[in-house]
Write a protein that holds these residues in place. Structure first.
Motif, PDB file in Angstrom:
ATOM      1  N   GLU A 271      -9.841  -1.285  -1.524  1.00 34.84           N
ATOM      2  CA  GLU A 271      -8.734  -0.351  -1.390  1.00 34.84           C
ATOM      3  C   GLU A 271      -7.453  -0.928  -1.976  1.00 34.84           C
ATOM      4  O   GLU A 271      -6.649  -0.214  -2.567  1.00 34.84           O
TER       5      GLU A 271
ATOM      6  N   ARG B 198      -5.655   0.628  -5.196  1.00 31.50           N
ATOM      7  CA  ARG B 198      -4.363   1.176  -4.753  1.00 31.50           C
ATOM      8  C   ARG B 198      -4.526   2.434  -3.914  1.00 31.50           C
ATOM      9  O   ARG B 198      -3.863   3.445  -4.129  1.00 31.50           O
ATOM     10  N   ARG B 199      -5.412   2.343  -2.929  1.00 36.41           N
ATOM     11  CA  ARG B 199      -5.664   3.467  -2.029  1.00 36.41           C
ATOM     12  C   ARG B 199      -5.202   3.148  -0.611  1.00 36.41           C
ATOM     13  O   ARG B 199      -5.865   3.489   0.352  1.00 36.41           O
ATOM     14  N   LEU B 200      -4.066   2.505  -0.488  1.00 32.02           N
ATOM     15  CA  LEU B 200      -3.552   2.130   0.820  1.00 32.02           C
ATOM     16  C   LEU B 200      -2.372   3.011   1.198  1.00 32.02           C
ATOM     17  O   LEU B 200      -1.601   3.434   0.339  1.00 32.02           O
ATOM     18  N   SER B 201      -2.224   3.224   2.480  1.00 30.80           N
ATOM     19  CA  SER B 201      -1.028   3.910   2.953  1.00 30.80           C
ATOM     20  C   SER B 201       0.168   2.973   2.735  1.00 30.80           C
ATOM     21  O   SER B 201       0.011   1.765   2.566  1.00 30.80           O
ATOM     22  N   PHE B 202       1.346   3.535   2.766  1.00 28.57           N
ATOM     23  CA  PHE B 202       2.554   2.737   2.568  1.00 28.57           C
ATOM     24  C   PHE B 202       2.652   1.621   3.601  1.00 28.57           C
ATOM     25  O   PHE B 202       2.926   0.466   3.265  1.00 28.57           O
ATOM     26  N   ARG B 203       2.375   1.956   4.828  1.00 31.61           N
ATOM     27  CA  ARG B 203       2.471   0.973   5.920  1.00 31.61           C
ATOM     28  C   ARG B 203       1.468  -0.171   5.739  1.00 31.61           C
ATOM     29  O   ARG B 203       1.808  -1.344   5.902  1.00 31.61           O
ATOM     30  N   THR B 204       0.234   0.173   5.390  1.00 35.69           N
ATOM     31  CA  THR B 204      -0.793  -0.854   5.179  1.00 35.69           C
ATOM     32  C   THR B 204      -0.454  -1.703   3.969  1.00 35.69           C
ATOM     33  O   THR B 204      -0.638  -2.922   3.984  1.00 35.69           O
ATOM     34  N   ARG B 205       0.052  -1.073   2.919  1.00 28.15           N
ATOM     35  CA  ARG B 205       0.433  -1.817   1.712  1.00 28.15           C
ATOM     36  C   ARG B 205       1.513  -2.850   2.041  1.00 28.15           C
ATOM     37  O   ARG B 205       1.450  -3.990   1.592  1.00 28.15           O
TER      38      ARG B 205
END
Length: 78
Positions: free
Chosen positions: A13, A17-24
Motif C-alpha cells: 500500500e 500510494r494507497r494510504l489514507s492521509f493519517r496512515t501516510r
C-alpha cells in the motif's frame, strides 16, 4: 506511532500510494526514525520495479513444472 511490523504489513500500500492521509503521516513519522524500515521499503520498491520490467511469460514457470510432475505421475505404471 506505527511499529516496524505494521509498516512492513503496509508495504504494498505504501509503494502503490494507497494510504489514507493519517496512515501516510504515521508511516512517514516511523520512517524518519527507522533506518531498517527505510531499507526494507527501498528493497521492496526495487523488487517491484524490477518485476514490472520483466517481459511477461506466456506460461508461468510454476505451471510448467506442475504440468511436468503431473505427466510423470500419470505416466506408465509397472
Amino acid at each position: 506511532m506505527l511499529k516496524c511490523r505494521e509498516v512492513t504489513e503496509l508495504g504494498s500500500e505504501i509503494i502503490d500510494r494507497r494510504l489514507s492521509f493519517r496512515t501516510r503521516l504515521a508511516v512517514l513519522a516511523h520512517l524518519s526514525l527507522c533506518p531498517h524500515c527505510r531499507l526494507y521499503l527501498r528493497q521492496l520498491r526495487l523488487t517491484a520495479e524490477t518485476l514490472q520490467r520483466l517481459p511477461p511469460e506466456e506460461e508461468p514457470k510454476a505451471t510448467a513444472i506442475f504440468e511436468a510432475i503431473r505427466r510423470r505421475q500419470d505416466g506408465p505404471k509397472d
